[in-house]
Design a protein around this motif. Structure first.
Motif: not given
Length: 208
Positions: A191-200
């Motif tokens: 997989v390719v994964a990304g973490l966004s800080i949008v919201g919680d």
């Protein structure tokens, strides 16, 4: 901290909600269940639209807030939504009807993800939203990745747990579960994964 709060409020204001989503959000408040923020909802809509998604699975129907946002991004998609609470499904069905989504494109399944997902076709879905029991999030994401087609997305909101996940000192069960999930996803090669800080926090995983 004040800047972060202001940024989140600005992002939420940038994502106005229609009457159906507002009604679904108010119903969730009455039931005392959490919902995705408007900014996270907009991110879900963008993910659904970018495919565009034709087939979507949602783990955790609630009162329909996140499902309505997904369908805003992909209005012609077929949404399969799973929840253990029949009462919530009855409310969500009303909200989908209120928004004008044809009943033939909304499939509500009452049951746990552990029971339902193994019966679904693998590599058959464009987008899978995992927004249910935090204690099962690792297993649910593993099942979701199998259900996603190559190039399909798996989305997991609330992974930052109001800053607790990022704090290694915090050992509460919820933060620990999401911390373990993030480590697991980061180390996967399929997989390719990304973490966004949008919201919680919103984890976005794409199956290779």
């Amino acid at each position: 901290m004040a800047e972060i709060v202001a940024d989140r409020a600005f992002a939420d204001a940038f994502a106005p909600e229609d009457e159906a989503i507002e009604a679904a959000r108010e119903a969730a408040h009455q039931f005392g269940i959490p919902t995705v923020s408007p900014a996270v909802g907009a991110a879900l809509a963008v993910a659904a639209a970018s495919g565009p998604a034709a087939s979507i699975i949602e783990i955790g129907t609630g009162t329909g807030v996140s499902g309505l946002w997904l369908l805003r991004g992909a209005p012609d998609a077929v949404l399969t939504s799973i929840d253990v609470d029949l009462d919530l499904h009855q409310v969500a069905r009303t909200m989908f009807q209120r928004a004008g989504h044809p009943a033939r494109r909304i499939r509500l399944i009452t049951g746990s993800a552990a029971e339902v997902l193994p019966r679904m076709n693998e590599e058959a879905y464009d987008l899978v939203l995992v927004d249910a029991d935090w204690s099962m999030v690792m297993d649910d994401v593993e099942r979701a990745v199998r259900l996603a087609r190559p190039g399909g997305s798996v989305l997991v909101p609330r992974v930052l747990q109001a800053g607790r996940t990022a704090d290694p000192v915090r050992r509460d069960p919820e933060a620990s579960a999401y911390r373990a999930l993030l480590r697991s996803v980061r180390d996967r090669t399929d997989v390719v994964a990304g973490l966004s800080i949008v919201g919680d926090g919103l984890l976005h995983v794409v199956r290779r």
